[in-house]
Design an enzyme around this catalytic site. Sequence first.
Site, PDB file in Angstrom:
ATOM      1  CG  ASP A  72      44.326 -12.757  34.910  1.00  0.00           C
ATOM      2  OD1 ASP A  72      43.464 -13.497  35.534  1.00  0.00           O
ATOM      3  OD2 ASP A  72      44.924 -13.336  33.968  1.00  0.00           O
ATOM      4  CG  ASP A  91      38.420  -5.671  22.084  1.00  0.00           C
ATOM      5  OD1 ASP A  91      38.513  -6.691  22.496  1.00  0.00           O
ATOM      6  OD2 ASP A  91      39.132  -5.201  21.051  1.00  0.00           O
ATOM      7  CG  ASP A 139      44.676 -16.755  18.865  1.00  0.00           C
ATOM      8  OD1 ASP A 139      45.896 -16.990  19.170  1.00  0.00           O
ATOM      9  OD2 ASP A 139      44.163 -15.654  18.817  1.00  0.00           O
TER      10      ASP A 139
END
Length: 489
Positions: free
Chosen positions: A90, A145, A236
Amino acid sequence: MVFLYFLCVLYGLAMLFILAYSLAQGHLLYHFLKAEKNKIQKAPESPEIWPSVTVQLPIYNELYVVERLIDAVAKLNYPRPLLQIQLLDDSTDQTSELIRRKLAEYPSIDFQYIHRAIRTGFKAGALREGLEKAKGEFIAIFDADFVPDGDFLLRTIPYFTSGKVGMVQTRWTHLNRDYSVLTRLQAVALDAHFLIEQTGRNHQGAFINFNGTGGIWRKTCIYDAGNWHDDTLTEDLDLSYRAQRKGWEFVYRPEIESPAELPPIMSAVKSQQFRWTKGGAECAVKHFGQVNRERHPFHVKFHAFAHLFNSAIFIAVLLASLSSIGVFWAGEMGLISPVWLKVSGIFLVGFVLIALTYLVSFFFESKAFLNSALRVVWQLPLFLSVSMGLALHNAQAVWEGLTGKKSPFVRTPKFNLESGKERLSLNRYLIHRMPMTTWVEGVLALVFWGMVALAFSRENFLFLPFHAMLAIGYSIVFIKSFNSYGLGR
């Protein structure tokens, strides 16, 4: 006088909530210790026929870590014909071009690049769109990350031993734990969550959560639970509850590690904390009423309440800290019997249980007990102090979540400082606009230092440890925030 009594009641209610939360933590600690005692070391056997897997990598403006991520997933040890890797990009900066160049280095790997010009639904929207084109029977997800281990899929897929298992979550570890005091303190918090809380919940059959990354889903489970929703900031946690409420089983494996980067500056920590705490509160509003009405054992409902409303601990700490000033003065003016003030000390059991949870996780993997003991002497009190110092910032996030105020998904900036190639002050994703709450944190630091001084002048030390930790916590949060928002100016 009426106002002082009101503050005393407010203090009691806030401390009662903290005590209830700590009892839940203590129960999780008990089940963690039981799980460790009964732990079976042998992993399930590998399947005779390995299933197809799609690895999804949601990315948004990740100049500093995206190449590292692509290199890591390219080394995943899994049959190539059965592996698809989706780059769900994105990005609005040069990250997109960087990805295209990097993918050209791996022509033999099935990389699927999907770029969205409009970030509809943010991360949840990207995952949802990628799922429509995913070839895999199972979906592994890694944030930018993370640096997944090469054997991640070979170690997680065997735990889908039953068709009822919908998700397997692994434990986060930390690439830059020793970078600074701030990263060490974050590691203390995350280690307790991944070692004690996740294990404790999973061991007793309570709801656990996919942590957004470092886990793998059965694709049919995602669809059966209603796919990814973007009406909360923690998609989530939301999907986790929807799936488990429909009867899907989750497996947590702490021995399988997923290394990741910790935010090295306070502004990045705050943006991450804001998203987690507000999203948790949004999920509490969305799910707890339904969980409570459904037919679940009491311990499942109790831990669902503690899990979904755990971010409300920051509201409780903020209210307890502010109202404790009034309780202090009420005691000084003789409006409260000294006996009642001493009886209120039972609330301190809550802080002891919370500290014990972090203490066990701190020593759990220690290979050098003496060295760990020396570190925990200063790290644990400092961690608790800084956690209290974040109460104002996080309480605002929780309140917005509980009251339905919407805000955009704000990514946590990544740095890759452990590589030695990047300078912190040159990071283009730094946040420079300092919010008003940071100045209020500075004021609160001064207020509680004043209460510390007052305790000595009045020789009334009942609240001294509490107020001293608040003074230290707010001071650190203010100074670190002031410095991080000013980086690069």
